[in-house]
Design a protein around this motif. Structure first.
Motif, mmCIF file in Angstrom:
data_model
loop_
_atom_site.group_PDB
_atom_site.id
_atom_site.type_symbol
_atom_site.label_atom_id
_atom_site.label_comp_id
_atom_site.label_asym_id
_atom_site.label_seq_id
_atom_site.Cartn_x
_atom_site.Cartn_y
_atom_site.Cartn_z
ATOM 1 N N PRO A 1 65.241 -31.183 98.951
ATOM 2 C CA PRO A 1 65.170 -32.484 98.275
ATOM 3 C C PRO A 1 65.517 -32.374 96.791
ATOM 4 C CG PRO A 1 62.972 -31.748 98.947
ATOM 5 C CD PRO A 1 63.946 -30.723 99.424
ATOM 6 N N VAL A 2 66.263 -33.352 96.308
ATOM 7 C CA VAL A 2 66.643 -33.426 94.897
ATOM 8 C C VAL A 2 66.243 -34.815 94.398
ATOM 9 C CG1 VAL A 2 68.524 -33.321 93.224
ATOM 10 C CG2 VAL A 2 68.594 -31.858 95.263
ATOM 11 N N ALA A 3 65.103 -34.888 93.738
ATOM 12 C CA ALA A 3 64.681 -36.171 93.178
ATOM 13 C C ALA A 3 65.725 -36.616 92.163
ATOM 14 C CB ALA A 3 63.313 -36.045 92.525
ATOM 15 N N THR A 4 66.090 -37.887 92.239
ATOM 16 C CA THR A 4 67.171 -38.435 91.418
ATOM 17 C C THR A 4 66.647 -39.601 90.601
ATOM 18 O OG1 THR A 4 68.779 -37.775 93.092
ATOM 19 C CG2 THR A 4 69.470 -39.474 91.533
ATOM 20 N N PHE A 5 66.850 -39.534 89.309
ATOM 21 C CA PHE A 5 66.396 -40.571 88.391
ATOM 22 C C PHE A 5 67.618 -41.137 87.694
ATOM 23 C CE2 PHE A 5 63.326 -37.213 88.939
ATOM 24 C CZ PHE A 5 62.248 -37.909 89.437
ATOM 25 N N LEU A 6 67.903 -42.408 87.919
ATOM 26 C CA LEU A 6 69.094 -43.038 87.353
ATOM 27 C C LEU A 6 68.739 -43.876 86.134
ATOM 28 C CD1 LEU A 6 70.962 -44.332 90.534
ATOM 29 C CD2 LEU A 6 71.315 -42.194 89.280
ATOM 30 N N ARG A 7 69.587 -43.748 85.131
ATOM 31 C CA ARG A 7 69.504 -44.607 83.956
ATOM 32 C C ARG A 7 70.932 -45.014 83.597
ATOM 33 N NH1 ARG A 7 65.070 -43.594 85.531
ATOM 34 N NH2 ARG A 7 63.211 -43.149 84.293
ATOM 35 N N THR A 8 71.099 -46.227 83.113
ATOM 36 C CA THR A 8 72.399 -46.639 82.602
ATOM 37 C C THR A 8 72.615 -45.968 81.250
ATOM 38 O OG1 THR A 8 71.530 -48.557 81.424
ATOM 39 C CG2 THR A 8 72.236 -48.904 83.744
ATOM 40 N N THR A 9 73.849 -45.958 80.795
ATOM 41 C CA THR A 9 74.110 -45.368 79.478
ATOM 42 C C THR A 9 73.364 -46.151 78.393
ATOM 43 O OG1 THR A 9 76.197 -46.601 79.396
ATOM 44 C CG2 THR A 9 76.312 -44.297 80.079
ATOM 45 N N GLU A 10 73.223 -47.458 78.572
ATOM 46 C CA GLU A 10 72.483 -48.266 77.602
ATOM 47 C C GLU A 10 71.008 -47.851 77.569
ATOM 48 O OE1 GLU A 10 74.453 -49.607 80.031
ATOM 49 O OE2 GLU A 10 76.124 -50.313 78.818
ATOM 50 N N GLU A 11 70.437 -47.606 78.746
ATOM 51 C CA GLU A 11 69.040 -47.170 78.793
ATOM 52 C C GLU A 11 68.873 -45.810 78.116
ATOM 53 O OE1 GLU A 11 67.148 -49.094 82.820
ATOM 54 O OE2 GLU A 11 68.692 -47.563 83.093
ATOM 55 N N VAL A 12 69.803 -44.904 78.337
ATOM 56 C CA VAL A 12 69.719 -43.574 77.713
ATOM 57 C C VAL A 12 69.823 -43.704 76.202
ATOM 58 C CG1 VAL A 12 70.857 -41.324 77.479
ATOM 59 C CG2 VAL A 12 70.426 -42.287 79.752
ATOM 60 N N ASN A 13 70.668 -44.590 75.712
ATOM 61 C CA ASN A 13 70.743 -44.814 74.265
ATOM 62 C C ASN A 13 69.408 -45.295 73.715
ATOM 63 O OD1 ASN A 13 73.419 -44.185 73.266
ATOM 64 N ND2 ASN A 13 74.154 -45.777 74.632
ATOM 65 N N SER A 14 68.766 -46.205 74.412
ATOM 66 C CA SER A 14 67.466 -46.718 73.983
ATOM 67 C C SER A 14 66.403 -45.621 74.026
ATOM 68 C CB SER A 14 67.068 -47.893 74.884
ATOM 69 O OG SER A 14 65.813 -48.377 74.532
ATOM 70 N N ILE A 15 66.402 -44.821 75.082
ATOM 71 C CA ILE A 15 65.438 -43.725 75.227
ATOM 72 C C ILE A 15 65.630 -42.702 74.114
ATOM 73 C CG2 ILE A 15 64.817 -41.761 76.702
ATOM 74 C CD1 ILE A 15 65.635 -43.695 79.102
ATOM 75 N N ALA A 16 66.878 -42.380 73.815
ATOM 76 C CA ALA A 16 67.182 -41.375 72.790
ATOM 77 C C ALA A 16 66.767 -41.826 71.391
ATOM 78 C CB ALA A 16 68.668 -41.044 72.804
ATOM 79 N N SER A 17 66.835 -43.112 71.136
ATOM 80 C CA SER A 17 66.496 -43.597 69.788
ATOM 81 C C SER A 17 65.013 -43.933 69.627
ATOM 82 C CB SER A 17 67.352 -44.814 69.436
ATOM 83 O OG SER A 17 67.061 -45.890 70.306
ATOM 84 N N TYR A 18 64.266 -43.937 70.708
ATOM 85 C CA TYR A 18 62.843 -44.247 70.670
ATOM 86 C C TYR A 18 62.089 -43.100 69.981
ATOM 87 C CZ TYR A 18 58.307 -45.874 72.460
ATOM 88 O OH TYR A 18 57.015 -46.331 72.578
ATOM 89 N N GLU A 19 61.183 -43.434 69.085
ATOM 90 C CA GLU A 19 60.426 -42.425 68.339
ATOM 91 C C GLU A 19 58.929 -42.622 68.552
ATOM 92 O OE1 GLU A 19 61.647 -42.346 64.258
ATOM 93 O OE2 GLU A 19 63.717 -41.875 64.788
ATOM 94 N N PRO A 20 58.406 -42.146 69.678
ATOM 95 C CA PRO A 20 56.996 -42.383 69.977
ATOM 96 C C PRO A 20 56.026 -41.650 69.055
ATOM 97 C CG PRO A 20 57.924 -40.841 71.531
ATOM 98 C CD PRO A 20 59.064 -41.367 70.711
#
Length: 179
Positions: free
Chosen positions: A71-90
């Motif tokens: 099994p290979v768990a797969t997590f999909l994000r759009t490029t827009e979501e990845v941009n938002s995740i990358a810029s988030y500063e928790p």
């Protein structure tokens, strides 16, 4: 056509070695377009006609398990979501201070419930800090993963779900490449 980034769990770790050209070919077999790999750790970028990311992730998981035998768990994000995740500063703008070893981002299929989040936050300490935002968990560690008392397996156990981790530097590089 949406562009997705598939963040695959169990690729090129734990004895599961997969060549990136083979992995790209497996995605092309499923009809994905413009397939690229990014770093040999299970990051595949592709275009798909579908907007249903849940069904698409299930299709990918089924195909990869049939081809790879596990099994290979797969997590999909759009490029827009990845941009938002990358810029988030928790942890604030100064999170990568001299005493911080790394910030990891854990990708999940769905957000954990409040009880799981509270349980995870109870592990916050002088060495480890956690933050959950939607389907991502942010893990700041002041120790290397080998020295840390916390692990990816423990993270999954606490949250009660599969998680794949990426260094925040990798996520930022992905975001910059596909902005």
């Amino acid at each position: 056509m949406p562009t997705y980034i598939a963040l695959l769990r169990a690729i090129n770790v734990g004895g599961h070695q997969v060549k990136m050209d083979y992995l790209r070919a497996l995605f092309e077999e499923m009809g994905m377009r413009n397939v690229e790999s990014f770093i040999a750790s299970g990051n595949i970028i592709f275009g798909s006609r579908t907007n249903n990311s849940v069904a698409l992730a299930a299709k990918i998981e089924k195909h990869l398990q049939a081809a790879l035998g596990y099994p290979v768990a797969t997590f999909l994000r759009t490029t827009e979501e990845v941009n938002s995740i990358a810029s988030y500063e928790p942890f604030g703008a100064g999170a990568l201070a001299a005493d911080v070893h790394a910030v990891y981002i854990g990708f999940m299929a769905s957000a954990p419930d409040q009880t799981a989040q509270e349980k995870l936050l109870s592990y916050n300490s002088k060495v480890e800090e956690f933050h959950v935002s939607g389907r991502e968990v942010y893990w700041l560690t002041r120790a290397s993963v080998g020295e840390s008392k916390f692990s990816g397996a423990q993270l999954e156990k606490v949250l009660g779900r599969a998680v794949t981790l990426r260094n925040s530097t990798t996520v930022r590089k992905l975001a910059a490449k596909y902005k």
